[in-house]
Each structure stands twice: as C-alpha cells, then as structure tokens.
Design a protein around this motif. Structure first.
Motif, mmCIF file in Angstrom:
data_model
loop_
_atom_site.group_PDB
_atom_site.id
_atom_site.type_symbol
_atom_site.label_atom_id
_atom_site.label_comp_id
_atom_site.label_asym_id
_atom_site.label_seq_id
_atom_site.Cartn_x
_atom_site.Cartn_y
_atom_site.Cartn_z
ATOM 1 N N GLU A 1 -35.619 -37.684 -7.364
ATOM 2 C CA GLU A 1 -34.168 -37.889 -8.261
ATOM 3 C C GLU A 1 -33.855 -36.832 -8.892
ATOM 4 O O GLU A 1 -34.045 -35.159 -8.682
ATOM 5 N N TRP A 2 -32.879 -36.403 -9.146
ATOM 6 C CA TRP A 2 -31.971 -36.239 -9.883
ATOM 7 C C TRP A 2 -32.093 -36.282 -11.219
ATOM 8 O O TRP A 2 -31.507 -37.297 -11.882
ATOM 9 N N VAL A 3 -32.040 -35.074 -12.158
ATOM 10 C CA VAL A 3 -32.297 -35.328 -13.855
ATOM 11 C C VAL A 3 -31.173 -34.806 -13.924
ATOM 12 O O VAL A 3 -30.818 -33.499 -13.944
ATOM 13 N N PHE A 4 -29.881 -35.911 -14.963
ATOM 14 C CA PHE A 4 -28.461 -35.241 -15.171
ATOM 15 C C PHE A 4 -29.228 -34.463 -16.956
ATOM 16 O O PHE A 4 -29.448 -35.906 -17.664
ATOM 17 N N CYS A 5 -28.214 -33.550 -17.114
ATOM 18 C CA CYS A 5 -28.246 -33.557 -18.809
ATOM 19 C C CYS A 5 -27.383 -33.211 -18.972
ATOM 20 O O CYS A 5 -26.004 -32.950 -18.413
ATOM 21 N N CYS B 1 -23.318 -46.896 -20.426
ATOM 22 C CA CYS B 1 -24.462 -45.940 -20.085
ATOM 23 C C CYS B 1 -25.746 -46.520 -19.422
ATOM 24 O O CYS B 1 -25.679 -46.436 -17.647
ATOM 25 N N ARG B 2 -26.399 -47.247 -20.384
ATOM 26 C CA ARG B 2 -28.356 -47.639 -20.050
ATOM 27 C C ARG B 2 -27.497 -48.883 -18.491
ATOM 28 O O ARG B 2 -28.356 -49.097 -17.514
ATOM 29 N N ARG B 3 -26.866 -49.342 -18.760
ATOM 30 C CA ARG B 3 -26.909 -50.975 -17.429
ATOM 31 C C ARG B 3 -26.667 -49.574 -16.170
ATOM 32 O O ARG B 3 -26.904 -50.223 -15.531
ATOM 33 N N GLY C 1 -32.042 -45.464 -11.876
ATOM 34 C CA GLY C 1 -32.615 -44.741 -12.937
ATOM 35 C C GLY C 1 -33.284 -45.384 -13.600
ATOM 36 O O GLY C 1 -32.710 -46.205 -14.922
ATOM 37 N N ARG C 2 -32.807 -43.951 -14.765
ATOM 38 C CA ARG C 2 -33.173 -44.580 -16.647
ATOM 39 C C ARG C 2 -32.466 -43.127 -17.518
ATOM 40 O O ARG C 2 -32.928 -41.700 -17.106
ATOM 41 N N ILE C 3 -32.776 -43.332 -18.330
ATOM 42 C CA ILE C 3 -31.825 -42.860 -19.539
ATOM 43 C C ILE C 3 -32.740 -42.563 -21.206
ATOM 44 O O ILE C 3 -32.966 -43.677 -21.287
ATOM 45 N N TRP C 4 -31.944 -41.090 -21.397
ATOM 46 C CA TRP C 4 -32.820 -41.293 -23.028
ATOM 47 C C TRP C 4 -31.965 -40.049 -23.491
ATOM 48 O O TRP C 4 -31.699 -39.735 -22.854
ATOM 49 N N THR D 1 -31.462 -40.409 -15.142
ATOM 50 C CA THR D 1 -31.851 -40.254 -13.722
ATOM 51 C C THR D 1 -31.499 -40.940 -12.440
ATOM 52 O O THR D 1 -30.715 -41.998 -13.271
ATOM 53 N N ILE D 2 -31.155 -40.197 -11.083
ATOM 54 C CA ILE D 2 -30.410 -41.145 -10.190
ATOM 55 C C ILE D 2 -31.777 -41.259 -8.507
ATOM 56 O O ILE D 2 -31.475 -39.234 -8.600
ATOM 57 N N PRO D 3 -32.213 -41.415 -8.412
ATOM 58 C CA PRO D 3 -32.531 -41.362 -7.215
ATOM 59 C C PRO D 3 -31.779 -40.147 -6.090
ATOM 60 O O PRO D 3 -30.386 -40.207 -5.314
ATOM 61 N N ASP D 4 -32.812 -39.637 -5.528
ATOM 62 C CA ASP D 4 -32.859 -38.116 -4.081
ATOM 63 C C ASP D 4 -32.649 -39.269 -3.033
ATOM 64 O O ASP D 4 -33.940 -39.608 -2.749
ATOM 65 N N THR D 5 -31.335 -39.966 -2.250
ATOM 66 C CA THR D 5 -31.542 -40.849 -1.652
ATOM 67 C C THR D 5 -32.285 -39.341 -0.142
ATOM 68 O O THR D 5 -32.348 -39.971 0.790
ATOM 69 N N SER D 6 -31.855 -38.481 -0.763
ATOM 70 C CA SER D 6 -32.449 -37.385 0.876
ATOM 71 C C SER D 6 -33.456 -36.674 0.577
ATOM 72 O O SER D 6 -33.762 -37.022 1.973
ATOM 73 N N ALA D 7 -33.676 -37.396 -0.489
ATOM 74 C CA ALA D 7 -35.636 -37.564 -0.288
ATOM 75 C C ALA D 7 -36.440 -38.103 0.900
ATOM 76 O O ALA D 7 -37.290 -38.276 1.495
#
Length: 355
Positions: free
Chosen positions: A275-279, A318-320, A327-330, A344-350
């Motif tokens: 997954e990708w983690v965005f901050c 945002c959470r929805r 993904g999930r958010i915190w 997070t958003i799943p990394d589909t390339s993986a």
C-alpha cells in the motif's frame, strides 16, 4: 472426544469416502431438523438444494485434493444449505481434514449464519436509507436556502437606508446563518455521495490531484502566507474527484487550524508493504489524544464557529473516501505541536506484479 463433538454449538458431520454421513452431532440434528437415525448412512448432499449439488460435490473434491491432514486443512466458505423441510438457509462451512488411524476422515463443520446475514442486510438497508435521506434532505434544502439568501440581500440592498443598526445586524446574522446552512448542505451531499454514487476507479496521478487542490486553495494560501511543500507522489487506482476532496479537506485544515504563526503544510507519500501511505503534516494547533478518533465522526467539532468556522463533516468525508478506496486513516497529534494525518491506498501495481 464424542462428548466434545456432541456438546459443540456448531453442527459437526463426518462423511465416508462416498459422501455418506457416519456422524451427525446434536447441533446438526437441530440445524437440519433431522434425527440421527434418518441422517446416518444417507448422502450429505440431501441437505444441499438440488440445483447446487453438483457444485457442492466438486467443492468437496477440491477441498479433499487441496487440504493437508497433518496441517488440519481447514478452510471456511459461505454456502446455501437446506433443512429437512425444504427451507433454504445460509451456512458458514469449513472442511477440516483429519486422520483416523491411517484413514482420512472428511469432516464438515457448519454454522447457521441466517441471523448474521439478516442483521447485515438490515444494516446495509439502514445505511442506504440514511445516505438517501441525507442526499434528498440536503438537495431539497438548497433551493429554499438560496431563496432566503436572495430575499435577505434584496432587503439589505433596497432598504438599508431606512433600517436602523439593530435591523441591519439582524440581516447580517441571517445572511451568515444562510451561508453556514448552505455549507452544511453541501458537506452533507458530499458525505452521502461517497458511497451512494460510486464511479469506476481509474489510474490517478496523485501529483495532479495535489496540483488541483493547490489551485482551489490558492486564495487561502495567499491570504495566510501558507507554505505548502509536496514530495513525490505515486499513481493509484481510485476516484479522482474523491481524492481531490480528501486532500482538499486535509490540506485546507492544515491551513485553517493554525493560529499566531505562518501555516506550514507538508504532503508526502511512501510505500509500505502492498500500500501507499500518504501524510499531510502541519504546524497547527494540534489535537489532544483523547479526540484522535472522535474527529473522524460526523458533526464532531472541537471548536466554536467563532474560533474556526466549519460543519464538522470534513474529516468524516475523508474517512469515508479512504475506506471506499480500501484504506484506513488516522491522526498523530498533540496540542500546539501540529498534526499529521495519514491514510493508505492499496498499491495495485504490487498486486498485478505478484505471482
């Protein structure tokens, strides 16, 4: 062992190599409405709807070929079963394969999930009804609100000279209230649309999404003198409009909830596992730890309208959006130490490159 089998709350059925029943515990008697005498020696597929028996037989064969007795070989699936009176119902069925001496024993463990499925469907209907209510209510409120706002503007424009200060103050308060209600209906519509009007996911360049957000926040950035830095952004599979909405809320909050200092917002992304983690990190007023979960609830506001205007829906949206993308958010934050919102958003390339 027989005592354990008989006292089990799940139905336990043991079959011979031909698929005939050799053990039928008390929970199975209750579940299928069939006595042991009637069940023992008969094919188990009598408890499977006729139209599904061929598929079930193939499923049993597959489980037998793929399971490993020394490892337990248990797997669980949802299937449609049938009581002795012909009533169909859903079960969760597992296929543990065990050894009895040198022979393999085919064991079925079944759990009636009728109540669980009924509750799940009721919750889904309830959520859909709530989404529809929010959508319809918000949509239907917009027209009369526009009318009220228009009438108040006409009143102020055409009759300001004949009104005293108290009346003009009431007009301004009415105009402010109308604007807040319009913002609230817009936010409610956004919240309802996330799940009720889904669009097919496409490949999205997140850097382009951030660029759009920066343009939309241009005035706020200029007015506050905000410094927004953006790191390398990946390509993800998602709904572009919703991702704009997500980052617009997070970056916008980083600019808004900053007092007595120049807002500094940093947007970054890194890959972790699949997954990708965005901050989105800011130097704002921060959030007390006891509110870290609450801020993502609908209508949860930690400040008054006078301190920081808003509707309390932005982070719920945002959470929805994040959950809609799998993904999930915190948030990580402390008072007066800024906040870092991560999602997070799943990394589909993986996924596509995995064997």
């Amino acid at each position: 062992m027989r005592g354990i089998v008989e006292s089990a709350t799940d139905a336990i059925v043991i079959l011979d190599d031909s698929g005939n029943i050799v053990l039928f515990n008390f929970a199975a008697v209750t579940m299928f409405g069939c006595s042991r005498e009637q069940a023992i020696g008969t094919p188990f597929n009598r408890f499977i709807p006729e139209r599904l028996r061929a598929d079930f037989a193939a499923q049993l064969l597959t489980q037998r070929e793929e399971s490993h007795p020394e490892q337990g070989g248990a797997s669980a699936e949802v299937a449609l079963a049938m009581r002795s009176n012909g009533e169909e119902f859903q079960v969760e069925i597992s296929f543990p394969q065990v050894l009895a001496g040198t022979s393999e024993v085919r064991t079925l463990i079944l759990r009636d999930i009728t109540a669980r499925v009924r509750i799940q469907k009721a919750l889904e209907r309830s959520n859909l009804d709530l989404q529809q209510f929010a959508f319809v209510a918000s949509h239907d409120l917009k027209t009369p609100l526009r009318s009220i706002g228009g009438f108040v503007q006409i009143l102020e424009r055409n009759h300001a000279a004949s009104l005293d200060d108290k009346a003009l103050a009431l007009i301004r308060r009415t105009s402010d209230a109308v604007r807040r209600l319009e913002q609230l209906t817009d936010d409610l519509l956004s919240y309802a649309r996330v799940s009720s009007h889904p669009k097919p996911f496409i490949l999205v360049q997140v850097r382009e999404v951030v660029n759009d957000v920066m343009q939309l926040l241009g005035a706020a950035i200029d007015d506050s003198g905000s410094v927004v830095t953006v790191g390398d952004m990946p390509e993800v599979l998602g709904d572009r409009t919703q991702l704009v909405q997500l980052l617009l809320n997070l970056i916008g909050n980083g600019i808004k909830y900053c007092q007595g200092r120049t807002p500094v917002v940093r947007v970054s992304a890194h890959r972790a596992e699949r997954e990708w983690v965005f901050c989105v990190a800011d130097n704002g007023i921060g959030i007390d730890a006891r509110h870290h979960e609450k801020v993502f609830e609908v209508f949860k506001r930690l400040h008054t309208q006078q301190e920081y205007p808003g509707t309390g829906i932005g982070l719920a949206v945002c959470r929805r959006v994040v959950e809609h993308h799998g993904g999930r958010i915190w948030v990580e934050s402390a008072p007066d130490e800024g906040s870092t919102f991560s999602f997070t958003i799943p990394d589909t390339s993986a996924e596509s490159s995995s064997p």
